[in-house]
Design an enzyme around this catalytic site. Structure first.
Site, mmCIF file in Angstrom:
data_model
loop_
_atom_site.group_PDB
_atom_site.id
_atom_site.type_symbol
_atom_site.label_atom_id
_atom_site.label_comp_id
_atom_site.label_asym_id
_atom_site.label_seq_id
_atom_site.Cartn_x
_atom_site.Cartn_y
_atom_site.Cartn_z
ATOM 1 N N ASN A 47 0.869 -1.182 0.000
ATOM 2 C CA ASN A 47 0.000 0.000 0.000
ATOM 3 C C ASN A 47 0.907 1.234 0.000
ATOM 4 O O ASN A 47 1.492 1.574 1.021
ATOM 5 C CB ASN A 47 -0.888 -0.028 1.259
ATOM 6 N N LYS A 100 0.173 4.276 -0.311
ATOM 7 C CA LYS A 100 -0.460 5.473 0.297
ATOM 8 C C LYS A 100 -0.250 6.701 -0.584
ATOM 9 O O LYS A 100 -0.195 6.586 -1.802
ATOM 10 C CB LYS A 100 0.051 5.685 1.722
ATOM 11 N N HIS A 151 -9.675 0.754 4.569
ATOM 12 C CA HIS A 151 -8.400 0.985 5.247
ATOM 13 C C HIS A 151 -8.641 1.908 6.442
ATOM 14 O O HIS A 151 -9.453 2.832 6.370
ATOM 15 C CB HIS A 151 -7.377 1.610 4.285
ATOM 16 N N GLU A 166 -7.121 4.323 7.618
ATOM 17 C CA GLU A 166 -6.940 5.763 7.380
ATOM 18 C C GLU A 166 -8.172 6.346 6.677
ATOM 19 O O GLU A 166 -8.521 7.511 6.904
ATOM 20 C CB GLU A 166 -5.643 6.004 6.594
ATOM 21 N N GLU A 222 -5.490 -5.394 10.237
ATOM 22 C CA GLU A 222 -4.484 -4.361 10.478
ATOM 23 C C GLU A 222 -4.808 -3.620 11.771
ATOM 24 O O GLU A 222 -5.615 -2.677 11.766
ATOM 25 C CB GLU A 222 -4.482 -3.350 9.330
ATOM 26 N N GLY A 251 2.071 2.074 10.749
ATOM 27 C CA GLY A 251 2.978 3.207 10.629
ATOM 28 C C GLY A 251 3.614 3.640 11.937
ATOM 29 O O GLY A 251 4.214 4.711 12.022
ATOM 30 N N SER A 274 3.272 -2.299 10.335
ATOM 31 C CA SER A 274 4.722 -2.276 10.591
ATOM 32 C C SER A 274 5.402 -3.617 10.286
ATOM 33 O O SER A 274 6.339 -4.021 10.993
ATOM 34 C CB SER A 274 5.014 -1.822 12.023
HETATM 35 C C1 PEP Z 1 -0.953 -0.035 5.965
HETATM 36 O O1 PEP Z 1 -1.174 1.162 5.959
HETATM 37 O O2 PEP Z 1 -1.711 -0.802 5.348
HETATM 38 C C2 PEP Z 1 0.219 -0.517 6.692
HETATM 39 C C3 PEP Z 1 0.269 -1.763 7.019
HETATM 40 O O3 PEP Z 1 1.188 0.408 6.990
HETATM 41 P P1 PEP Z 1 2.617 0.142 7.704
HETATM 42 O O4 PEP Z 1 3.172 -1.127 7.123
HETATM 43 O O5 PEP Z 1 3.430 1.332 7.375
HETATM 44 O O6 PEP Z 1 2.329 -0.011 9.153
#
Ligand code: PEP
Length: 256
Positions: A9, A11, A95, A97, A167, A173, A212
């Site tokens: 992803n 972003k 997602h 976000e 997630e 993040g 992460s």
């Molecule tokens: C995401 O936004 O789907 C995600 C997993 O981000 P990160 O790996 O940066 O935590």
């Protein structure tokens, strides 16, 4: 046996040039006939550049979001048909976000899932709890209500045609990865609940972990029995970081 899926992803990062270079670099490293699946989710405006690199390859690409509507007066939105026209095979829905900053609720996310599937895209349904919800012991009820909303709208058979990405919001993040055991616990909960609805679909569905994930923790996470790959944010932005994760998927797919 479920094939591992490693999905990036991207972003709101990069430029047309950097997206093109990243896609070309991944294609060069992953090649065709990999033991695991790879997908990338660039920003909408970078999709044509990525599609030009990845067309006729095994690597898949998709949008980071999609409208719940088919077409019409929905300024700023992008329809599933438009994504399909760009060669997308997949799309993220729900997602965290988009839920947090875009105010998307479970019902809207379910409508997006339905629209994507009806148009021929594979929806990746993102679910996960906040830190406050985890501390209040609400992880399972939050995650299940996010999935149940989709089942209520489209039914189990249709849910089963998508992918679920667990997630935990507190891990996205932040550098705070769920331990492999924490991830497995929630994935097992999801799969066993799915199996109460339909055991065959539950066994077939891919459940990704996101939050992460990197080259150092991917092996432990993906080796869990109910973790079928990852949705990767930060570590999907360079070929080196993403390939470090893909290499773990490859090793596990080859029994290492
Ligand atoms: C995401 O936004 O789907 C995600 C997993 O981000 P990160 O790996 O940066 O935590």
């Amino acid at each position: 046996m479920r094939k591992l899926l490693v999905a990036g992803n991207w972003k709101m990062n990069g430029s047309i040039e950097s997206a093109k270079a990243l896609a070309a670099g991944l294609l060069n490293e992953v090649g065709d006939g990999a033991s695991y699946d790879v997908a990338v989710f660039p920003p909408f405006v970078h999709i044509p550049a990525v599609a030009a690199q990845l067309q006729n390859s095994d690597l898949m690409w998709g949008g980071q979001n999609v409208s719940a509507h088919k077409r019409g007066a929905f300024t700023s939105e992008v329809s599933a048909e438009m994504l399909l026209e760009l060669g997308c095979q997949m799309v993220l829905v729900g997602h965290s976000e988009c839920r947090e900053y875009g105010g998307e609720n479970n019902q809207l996310v379910a409508l997006k899932f339905k629209q994507a599937l009806a148009t021929g895209l594979l929806p990746v349904l993102c679910v996960g709890e906040t830190l406050a919800q985890r501390e209040a012991d609400e992880t399972e009820s939050v995650v299940w209500s996010q999935i149940q909303a989709v089942i209520d709208l489209v039914g189990m058979e249709s849910l089963g045609q998508g992918v679920i990405a667990y997630e935990p919001v507190w891990a996205i993040g932040t550098g705070l990865t769920a331990t492999a055991e924490q991830a497995q616990q929630v994935h097992q909960f999801i799969r066993s609940h799915l199996s109460e609805n339909d055991d065959i679909i539950a066994r077939r569905m891919r459940l990704l972990y996101g939050g992460s994930c990197n080259g150092s923790n991917a092996h432990a996470l993906f080796s869990m029995p109910d973790v079928d790959g990852g949705l990767i944010g930060g570590a999907s932005l360079t070929v080196t970081d993403f390939m470090a994760i893909c290499q773990q998927a490859d090793a596990l797919s080859n029994g290492e």
